[in-house]
Design an enzyme around this catalytic site. Structure first.
Site, PDB file in Angstrom:
ATOM      1  N   TYR A   1       6.069  -7.813   1.597  1.00  0.00           N
ATOM      2  CA  TYR A   1       4.714  -7.252   1.648  1.00  0.00           C
ATOM      3  C   TYR A   1       3.795  -8.193   0.879  1.00  0.00           C
ATOM      4  CZ  TYR A   1       6.353  -2.731   3.394  1.00  0.00           C
ATOM      5  OH  TYR A   1       6.891  -1.737   4.162  1.00  0.00           O
TER       6      TYR A   1
ATOM      7  N   HIS B   1      -0.243  -7.862   1.362  1.00  0.00           N
ATOM      8  CA  HIS B   1      -1.540  -7.184   1.161  1.00  0.00           C
ATOM      9  C   HIS B   1      -2.580  -8.147   0.605  1.00  0.00           C
ATOM     10  CE1 HIS B   1       0.509  -3.407   1.937  1.00  0.00           C
ATOM     11  NE2 HIS B   1       1.387  -3.666   1.000  1.00  0.00           N
TER      12      HIS B   1
ATOM     13  N   LYS C   1       7.758  -6.508  -2.819  1.00  0.00           N
ATOM     14  CA  LYS C   1       6.326  -6.454  -3.152  1.00  0.00           C
ATOM     15  C   LYS C   1       5.689  -7.829  -3.204  1.00  0.00           C
ATOM     16  CE  LYS C   1       3.978  -3.436  -3.720  1.00  0.00           C
ATOM     17  NZ  LYS C   1       3.261  -2.762  -2.586  1.00  0.00           N
TER      18      LYS C   1
ATOM     19  N   GLU D   1       3.511  -6.221   6.414  1.00  0.00           N
ATOM     20  CA  GLU D   1       2.569  -5.188   6.860  1.00  0.00           C
ATOM     21  C   GLU D   1       1.692  -5.605   8.035  1.00  0.00           C
ATOM     22  OE1 GLU D   1       2.307  -6.832   4.017  1.00  0.00           O
ATOM     23  OE2 GLU D   1       0.241  -7.539   3.797  1.00  0.00           O
TER      24      GLU D   1
ATOM     25  N   ASP E   1      -3.081  -0.070  -1.774  1.00  0.00           N
ATOM     26  CA  ASP E   1      -2.486  -1.405  -1.601  1.00  0.00           C
ATOM     27  C   ASP E   1      -3.386  -2.320  -0.771  1.00  0.00           C
ATOM     28  OD1 ASP E   1      -2.044  -0.044   0.753  1.00  0.00           O
ATOM     29  OD2 ASP E   1       0.037  -0.669   0.983  1.00  0.00           O
TER      30      ASP E   1
ATOM     31  N   ARG F   1      12.966  -1.089  -5.750  1.00  0.00           N
ATOM     32  CA  ARG F   1      13.517  -1.517  -4.465  1.00  0.00           C
ATOM     33  C   ARG F   1      14.021  -2.963  -4.561  1.00  0.00           C
ATOM     34  NH1 ARG F   1       8.327  -0.153  -0.854  1.00  0.00           N
ATOM     35  NH2 ARG F   1       7.374  -0.662  -2.863  1.00  0.00           N
TER      36      ARG F   1
HETATM   37  N1  NAI Z   1       0.523   2.972  -2.024  1.00  0.00           N
HETATM   38  C1  NAI Z   1       1.707   2.767  -1.457  1.00  0.00           C
HETATM   39  O1  NAI Z   1       2.743   2.725  -2.121  1.00  0.00           O
HETATM   40  C2  NAI Z   1       1.797   2.615   0.017  1.00  0.00           C
HETATM   41  C3  NAI Z   1       0.664   2.408   0.742  1.00  0.00           C
HETATM   42  N2  NAI Z   1       0.697   2.366   2.115  1.00  0.00           N
HETATM   43  C4  NAI Z   1      -0.599   2.157   2.755  1.00  0.00           C
HETATM   44  O2  NAI Z   1      -1.101   3.342   3.339  1.00  0.00           O
HETATM   45  C5  NAI Z   1      -2.150   2.964   4.255  1.00  0.00           C
HETATM   46  C6  NAI Z   1      -1.990   3.735   5.572  1.00  0.00           C
HETATM   47  O3  NAI Z   1      -0.851   3.240   6.254  1.00  0.00           O
HETATM   48  P1  NAI Z   1      -0.365   3.830   7.665  1.00  0.00           P
HETATM   49  O4  NAI Z   1      -0.506   5.281   7.703  1.00  0.00           O
HETATM   50  O5  NAI Z   1       0.949   3.216   7.941  1.00  0.00           O
HETATM   51  O6  NAI Z   1      -1.426   3.193   8.659  1.00  0.00           O
HETATM   52  P2  NAI Z   1      -1.666   3.631  10.167  1.00  0.00           P
HETATM   53  O7  NAI Z   1      -2.227   2.429  10.855  1.00  0.00           O
HETATM   54  O8  NAI Z   1      -0.473   4.293  10.745  1.00  0.00           O
HETATM   55  O9  NAI Z   1      -2.791   4.754  10.017  1.00  0.00           O
HETATM   56  C7  NAI Z   1      -4.072   4.473   9.573  1.00  0.00           C
HETATM   57  C8  NAI Z   1      -5.011   5.451  10.215  1.00  0.00           C
HETATM   58  O10 NAI Z   1      -6.297   5.258   9.628  1.00  0.00           O
HETATM   59  C9  NAI Z   1      -7.222   5.525  10.655  1.00  0.00           C
HETATM   60  N3  NAI Z   1      -8.544   5.057  10.282  1.00  0.00           N
HETATM   61  C10 NAI Z   1      -9.068   3.811  10.325  1.00  0.00           C
HETATM   62  N4  NAI Z   1     -10.359   3.838   9.926  1.00  0.00           N
HETATM   63  C11 NAI Z   1     -10.642   5.129   9.618  1.00  0.00           C
HETATM   64  C12 NAI Z   1     -11.806   5.799   9.165  1.00  0.00           C
HETATM   65  N5  NAI Z   1     -12.955   5.154   8.947  1.00  0.00           N
HETATM   66  N6  NAI Z   1     -11.732   7.139   8.952  1.00  0.00           N
HETATM   67  C13 NAI Z   1     -10.583   7.814   9.158  1.00  0.00           C
HETATM   68  N7  NAI Z   1      -9.466   7.226   9.612  1.00  0.00           N
HETATM   69  C14 NAI Z   1      -9.502   5.903   9.836  1.00  0.00           C
HETATM   70  C15 NAI Z   1      -6.632   4.858  11.873  1.00  0.00           C
HETATM   71  O11 NAI Z   1      -7.226   5.332  13.076  1.00  0.00           O
HETATM   72  C16 NAI Z   1      -5.166   5.241  11.733  1.00  0.00           C
HETATM   73  O12 NAI Z   1      -4.854   6.433  12.426  1.00  0.00           O
HETATM   74  C17 NAI Z   1      -2.016   1.435   4.384  1.00  0.00           C
HETATM   75  O13 NAI Z   1      -2.952   0.800   3.536  1.00  0.00           O
HETATM   76  C18 NAI Z   1      -0.619   1.172   3.898  1.00  0.00           C
HETATM   77  O14 NAI Z   1      -0.414  -0.150   3.482  1.00  0.00           O
HETATM   78  C19 NAI Z   1       1.861   2.509   2.821  1.00  0.00           C
HETATM   79  C20 NAI Z   1       3.034   2.688   2.128  1.00  0.00           C
HETATM   80  C21 NAI Z   1       3.113   2.695   0.684  1.00  0.00           C
HETATM   81  C1  PYR Z   2       3.639  -0.815   1.829  1.00  0.00           C
HETATM   82  C2  PYR Z   2       3.855  -1.228   0.440  1.00  0.00           C
HETATM   83  O1  PYR Z   2       3.152  -2.071  -0.069  1.00  0.00           O
HETATM   84  C3  PYR Z   2       4.914  -0.652  -0.314  1.00  0.00           C
HETATM   85  O2  PYR Z   2       5.779   0.050   0.247  1.00  0.00           O
HETATM   86  O3  PYR Z   2       4.961  -0.874  -1.538  1.00  0.00           O
END
Ligand code: NAI
Ligand code: PYR
Length: 377
Positions: A93, A95, A74, A117, A269, A15
């Protein structure tokens, strides 16, 4: 203001922080944009396209980093820390909660660090995280499906099953943007899908949205353990904004999974939500096996579908970026509370509570920092 856009150097991060359309937006507002040569190549944008939009192409990362505001995708990797300077605005981003060294480098160099974020609207949504969560949520199922195949180390389960053979079980912990998009894809493939969240209102919405095609469960250790043991594909999708992810799936729970089952911990992340996910993997070496289970923990999943992701990301980052460039970060943050929440570090102080708590720094409220700064002016 001069805006610099370095080429991303994280493993397989294709990206880029700005499209030619973004250059046009900044130029229209009277700013200059310096793009490092070939920064857009992974996303299919040529130097010539940026030049035609009015950008200057610079030959080195150092030149792009010398701008007043640096726009990236990133969180910087260690070799980029040498480019940090006092007063520089870094908009990307970050983190920071699982990244003590990066946090310290931003503090020591008095960088103004604005994290995509943690920019948060009054309704608590995270507009600059959402598009990448949509991408990663959708990818989590296609990646999981791939690693369930025998040649990839998986247990040989086809998620949709076939007539006469039951479909695979997909368990998703966290029903936010990642979780919902993962559910959409898994349901589309015909899998059995269970989603767990602590927010009952969210589970109600998911129940309405997907009807009988999805099972919802309150997230607690008992229900998680019960769901995890039958999961062919487990997706970690929890988030507490800005904070280290809660570790919800213990090593003992992972041991109950079938050999060749797959874990995709999208929440890596923010440090990861599964105890056995103990390191970040890369697109070039994406998995490892622990207790017979395939673990995938790539922290920049959208970087592998960079054309789509760059456009989806910059659709939402550029409007805030233009506000910062037009008004300066202080006035922009005073005028826009959502943007103020993105400021994690400024003048050597940590202004995001969850980050301060994660690393034991004093937390300074951003409002205090901004009002004092304006009073001095
Ligand atoms: N690895 C990668 O490339 C990427 C990672 N991400 C990450 O994915 C993760 C999730 O992001 P989003 O879905 O946008 O967040 P979001 O805020 O939309 O959803 C998170 C959900 O987790 C729930 N939650 C919180 N504590 C909980 C628990 N103890 N048990 C069950 N559910 C619980 C919340 O109620 C919420 O519904 C973040 O860390 C984000 O940065 C996002 C994009 C890319
Ligand atoms: C959310 C994030 O860290 C990514 O899109 O790489």
């Amino acid at each position: 203001m001069i805006i610099g856009v370095p080429k991303e150097i994280k493993n397989n991060e294709n990206r880029v922080g700005m499209t030619p359309a973004g250059v046009t937006a900044f130029k229209k507002n009277g700013h200059e944009v310096w793009i490092e040569t070939n920064a857009g190549s992974g996303s299919g944008f040529t130097d010539e396209e940026y030049q035609n939009a009015g950008a200057k192409i610079v030959g080195t990362a150092e030149e792009a980093w010398s701008a007043k505001m640096v726009i990236k995708v990133k969180e910087p990797v260690a070799e980029e820390y040498q480019n940090f300077r006092e007063g520089q605005i870094l908009y990307t981003y970050l983190h920071l909660a699982p990244e003590p060294e990066l946090t310290k480098a931003l503090i020591d160099n008095k960088v103004t660090a604005i994290a995509y974020e943690t920019i948060q609207l009054e309704n608590r949504t995270l507009p600059l995280l959402t598009p990448m969560s949509e991408v990663a949520g959708r990818m989590s199922i296609q990646i999981g499906a791939q690693f369930l195949e025998n040649p990839k180390g998986g247990r040989g389960v086809l998620l949709g099953g076939v007539p006469g053979v039951a479909p695979g079980n997909v368990v998703i912990i966290g029903g936010g943007i990642v979780g919902t998009n993962a559910a959409k894809m898994a349901i589309g493939l015909g899998a059995n899908v269970t989603i767990l969240d602590v927010n009952m209102e969210r589970l109600r919405q998911l129940d309405d949205q997907f009807g009988g095609r999805l099972k919802t469960l309150a997230s607690n250790p008992f229900n998680i353990a019960d769901a995890v043991k039958d999961a062919d594909l487990l997706v970690g999708a929890v988030l507490i904004p800005g904070a280290r992810a809660p570790q919800l799936v213990t090593e003992a729970m992972v041991k109950t999974m079938q050999p060749g089952a797959v874990i995709v911990d999208v929440a890596i992340d923010q440090g990861g939500s599964i105890e056995t996910v103990d390191h970040i993997t890369t697109h070039s070496d994406p998995t490892y096996i622990k207790h017979g289970v395939v673990h995938y923990s790539v922290a920049n999943m959208p970087g592998a579908v960079a054309r789509t992701s760059t456009m989806a990301l910059t659709n939402v980052t550029i409007p805030y970026g233009v506000q910062i460039a037009n008004k300066g970060y202080k006035q922009a943050a005073l005028d826009n509370k959502a943007l103020a929440k993105g400021i994690n570090v400024v003048d050597g102080q940590v202004t995001y509570q969850a980050v301060a708590e994660a690393h034991g720094y004093e937390y300074v409220e951003i409002e205090k920092n901004l009002t004092e700064a304006v009073a001095v002016l």
